[in-house]
Design an enzyme around this catalytic site. Sequence first.
Site, PDB file in Angstrom:
ATOM      1  N   LYS A 176      37.729  71.621   0.288  1.00  0.00           N
ATOM      2  CA  LYS A 176      39.262  72.456   1.067  1.00  0.00           C
ATOM      3  C   LYS A 176      39.472  73.749  -0.830  1.00  0.00           C
ATOM      4  O   LYS A 176      40.164  73.757  -0.911  1.00  0.00           O
ATOM      5  CB  LYS A 176      40.219  71.856   0.875  1.00  0.00           C
ATOM      6  CG  LYS A 176      41.469  72.675   1.823  1.00  0.00           C
ATOM      7  CD  LYS A 176      42.190  73.602   0.995  1.00  0.00           C
ATOM      8  CE  LYS A 176      43.160  73.572   0.656  1.00  0.00           C
ATOM      9  NZ  LYS A 176      43.646  74.954   0.504  1.00  0.00           N
ATOM     10  N   GLU A 251      42.122  67.181 -11.432  1.00  0.00           N
ATOM     11  CA  GLU A 251      41.751  68.099 -13.118  1.00  0.00           C
ATOM     12  C   GLU A 251      43.257  68.957 -12.987  1.00  0.00           C
ATOM     13  O   GLU A 251      43.505  69.783 -11.922  1.00  0.00           O
ATOM     14  CB  GLU A 251      40.462  68.666 -12.682  1.00  0.00           C
ATOM     15  CG  GLU A 251      39.799  68.116 -13.159  1.00  0.00           C
ATOM     16  CD  GLU A 251      39.517  67.584 -14.084  1.00  0.00           C
ATOM     17  OE1 GLU A 251      39.969  67.946 -15.038  1.00  0.00           O
ATOM     18  OE2 GLU A 251      38.485  66.464 -14.370  1.00  0.00           O
ATOM     19  N   CYS A 285      43.148  77.047 -17.307  1.00  0.00           N
ATOM     20  CA  CYS A 285      43.539  76.011 -16.831  1.00  0.00           C
ATOM     21  C   CYS A 285      43.596  75.515 -18.743  1.00  0.00           C
ATOM     22  O   CYS A 285      44.731  74.918 -19.032  1.00  0.00           O
ATOM     23  CB  CYS A 285      43.113  74.331 -16.547  1.00  0.00           C
ATOM     24  SG  CYS A 285      41.200  74.533 -16.606  1.00  0.00           S
ATOM     25  N   GLU A 386      53.683  75.595 -18.014  1.00  0.00           N
ATOM     26  CA  GLU A 386      52.114  77.060 -18.265  1.00  0.00           C
ATOM     27  C   GLU A 386      52.359  77.924 -17.127  1.00  0.00           C
ATOM     28  O   GLU A 386      53.502  78.207 -16.393  1.00  0.00           O
ATOM     29  CB  GLU A 386      51.944  75.840 -16.972  1.00  0.00           C
ATOM     30  CG  GLU A 386      50.230  76.026 -17.167  1.00  0.00           C
ATOM     31  CD  GLU A 386      48.806  75.507 -16.292  1.00  0.00           C
ATOM     32  OE1 GLU A 386      48.977  75.376 -15.210  1.00  0.00           O
ATOM     33  OE2 GLU A 386      47.496  75.851 -16.322  1.00  0.00           O
TER      34      GLU A 386
HETATM   35  P1  NAD Z   1      47.561  74.228  -7.004  1.00  0.00           P
HETATM   36  O1  NAD Z   1      47.647  72.832  -6.558  1.00  0.00           O
HETATM   37  O2  NAD Z   1      48.518  75.099  -5.719  1.00  0.00           O
HETATM   38  O3  NAD Z   1      46.262  74.518  -5.238  1.00  0.00           O
HETATM   39  C1  NAD Z   1      45.651  74.216  -5.911  1.00  0.00           C
HETATM   40  C2  NAD Z   1      44.622  73.521  -4.535  1.00  0.00           C
HETATM   41  O4  NAD Z   1      45.421  72.100  -3.725  1.00  0.00           O
HETATM   42  C3  NAD Z   1      44.659  74.839  -3.347  1.00  0.00           C
HETATM   43  O5  NAD Z   1      43.377  74.588  -2.786  1.00  0.00           O
HETATM   44  C4  NAD Z   1      46.076  74.390  -3.067  1.00  0.00           C
HETATM   45  O6  NAD Z   1      46.031  74.890  -1.165  1.00  0.00           O
HETATM   46  C5  NAD Z   1      45.604  73.041  -2.813  1.00  0.00           C
HETATM   47  N1  NAD Z   1      47.117  72.485  -2.174  1.00  0.00           N
HETATM   48  C6  NAD Z   1      47.891  72.654  -2.269  1.00  0.00           C
HETATM   49  N2  NAD Z   1      48.882  71.975  -2.379  1.00  0.00           N
HETATM   50  C7  NAD Z   1      48.531  70.268  -1.354  1.00  0.00           C
HETATM   51  C8  NAD Z   1      48.769  68.990  -0.898  1.00  0.00           C
HETATM   52  N3  NAD Z   1      50.218  68.945  -0.212  1.00  0.00           N
HETATM   53  N4  NAD Z   1      47.515  68.467  -0.340  1.00  0.00           N
HETATM   54  C9  NAD Z   1      46.886  69.336  -1.112  1.00  0.00           C
HETATM   55  N5  NAD Z   1      46.066  69.860  -1.037  1.00  0.00           N
HETATM   56  C10 NAD Z   1      46.745  70.934  -1.854  1.00  0.00           C
HETATM   57  O7  NAD Z   1      47.201  74.774  -7.792  1.00  0.00           O
HETATM   58  P2  NAD Z   1      46.558  76.760  -7.573  1.00  0.00           P
HETATM   59  O8  NAD Z   1      47.139  77.512  -8.287  1.00  0.00           O
HETATM   60  O9  NAD Z   1      45.630  77.359  -6.364  1.00  0.00           O
HETATM   61  O10 NAD Z   1      46.127  76.817  -9.339  1.00  0.00           O
HETATM   62  C11 NAD Z   1      46.494  76.742 -10.655  1.00  0.00           C
HETATM   63  C12 NAD Z   1      46.878  75.475 -11.123  1.00  0.00           C
HETATM   64  O11 NAD Z   1      45.324  74.798 -11.407  1.00  0.00           O
HETATM   65  C13 NAD Z   1      46.745  76.091 -12.340  1.00  0.00           C
HETATM   66  O12 NAD Z   1      48.093  74.791 -12.711  1.00  0.00           O
HETATM   67  C14 NAD Z   1      45.889  75.255 -13.165  1.00  0.00           C
HETATM   68  O13 NAD Z   1      46.045  75.175 -14.294  1.00  0.00           O
HETATM   69  C15 NAD Z   1      45.161  74.085 -12.654  1.00  0.00           C
HETATM   70  N6  NAD Z   1      44.222  74.391 -12.978  1.00  0.00           N
HETATM   71  C16 NAD Z   1      43.141  73.396 -13.672  1.00  0.00           C
HETATM   72  C17 NAD Z   1      41.894  73.119 -14.168  1.00  0.00           C
HETATM   73  C18 NAD Z   1      41.771  72.359 -14.466  1.00  0.00           C
HETATM   74  O14 NAD Z   1      39.902  71.361 -14.115  1.00  0.00           O
HETATM   75  N7  NAD Z   1      42.275  71.020 -15.602  1.00  0.00           N
HETATM   76  C19 NAD Z   1      41.121  73.824 -13.686  1.00  0.00           C
HETATM   77  C20 NAD Z   1      41.526  75.421 -13.047  1.00  0.00           C
HETATM   78  C21 NAD Z   1      42.624  75.813 -12.127  1.00  0.00           C
END
Ligand code: NAD
Length: 491
Positions: A176, A251, A285, A386
């Site tokens: 996804k 992550e 991140c 963040e």
């Molecule tokens: P997000 O949490 O909004 O979305 C991430 C993914 O989860 C997307 O595919 C989204 O559609 C899905 N999602 C959203 N709500 C969901 C739910 N209720 N159930 C299941 N899936 C759901 O994050 P984002 O805005 O896409 O990405 C930014 C965030 O990701 C930042 O906080 C960043 O720090 C983090 N990030 C972490 C790492 C790491 O390896 N630690 C790497 C990259 C990004």
Amino acid sequence: MPNLELLPINVAGEWRLGGGDEYQSLYPATGEPIARLRAASLADVEEAIARADVAFRTSGWAQMLPHVRAAVLHRVAALIRERAEDLAQKQRLDNGKPISETRALVASAAGTFQFFAAALETLEDTITPSRGPYVTMSVHEPMGVVAAITPWNSPIASEAQKLAPALAAGNAVVVKPAEVTPLMALELAKICEEAGVPKGIVSVLPGKGSVIGDAITKHPLVKRVSFTGGTTTGKHIAHIAADKMMPVSLELGGKSPTMVLEDADLDHAVAGVLYGIFSSSGESCIAGSRLFVARGIYDEFVTRVAEAAKNLRVGDPADERTQMGPLITAKHREGIERYVDLGVSEGGRIRTGGVRPQGAAFDKGYFYTPTILEGLTNSARITQEEIFGPVLVAMPFDSEEELIAQANDSVYALAAGVWSRDFKRAWRLGRAVQAGTVWVNTYKQFSVSTPFGGWRDSGLGREKGREGIFQYMEQKSMYWGTNEQPIPWAK
Ligand code: NAD
């Protein structure tokens, strides 16, 4: 608007239009649509998972000998390399990262498939010391259908990081991708198919996380979720996982401290600090977003970083020389602007940046200048939360003790940086700082052979490394009886 064909999604190997709402992927540098597709529907989710489960049980993928399955993954790596330029250009359009960065991400995705092919081929089960008339073994089995949920900031690399070990382990995988960046996951699914991964083993279901991601996570046939994204979403997934007794890896976010000591090589430290926060426009991140500098060198160091930040080449992601492209969406840029305003209202001074760049080249895209704030403490909201953008908060420190206390004063603990020529001090600080990854005299370097993950609100579990494959396997203990006599029970 260009005439764009609707892109099919992948429902357990069947390429077809999704059953959900139509939407577009926009090029963040211009706001123009670059792809049209229909999101997956809940019926697509149901069908993809049910058929993935059948493929897992009947396609022979899980039973394939390790070297045979590894050969398929090596072909995936080779096909990614063959199409590297095309993939890098597509990803630039989907996500707006500079082309130099998307090329590196594509290369890293190929390397990840190669690495996990090797990990699979050399994976050893163990014979454990026996405590009786039996031989004991610890072996690993694939789990079934597993899910990979990824964010928008580093597509292809994020997807490969989950898809490669999950496939190597013999599972069927439902991916996804983030709504706004669906293209790379779809390309990877095509490549997997061409490389010989059986039909049904890979699905790609773009759509809203709160609907499609949620349905995938809750599905009883999904045996593990590997999630990368925000901490709030990660906690939500962890709750669902607890109800299902399902393992997850999470992550999540970060607010990583970079510590510059008096004896640091300042040329290296300036470059490392800039790269750590402003590469990927800070949408990373592991961005080093909290800068702690020894008071004795604070003015000189921050002046150098601020001057260099002003000179960063912000602009067209297609230009090979561009260092910072646009932010992902207009809405995300507005969020970052609100954070900078908040920082100022908390008493911060903008040392550089804090505005949108001016000029025709920036009019349509979601650009923002590299920004440095000073005059704030580690407890300010802008220093604790963040931002996920090109915003650095710089603070002086007086003692090592105070430095460590502040560096560790965060709900996040994903990464940290230490800059010092004194290896004993660097060692001490590197061990004392609480973080999943610590870089000493370097920053934001990655190797697939080294585990990655966070502590506290930055996540649970580790990806990468040879052990990364075990995240997608269940462990099983086997006892082989060798006794000549029956167990003394039926006498
Ligand atoms: P997000 O949490 O909004 O979305 C991430 C993914 O989860 C997307 O595919 C989204 O559609 C899905 N999602 C959203 N709500 C969901 C739910 N209720 N159930 C299941 N899936 C759901 O994050 P984002 O805005 O896409 O990405 C930014 C965030 O990701 C930042 O906080 C960043 O720090 C983090 N990030 C972490 C790492 C790491 O390896 N630690 C790497 C990259 C990004």
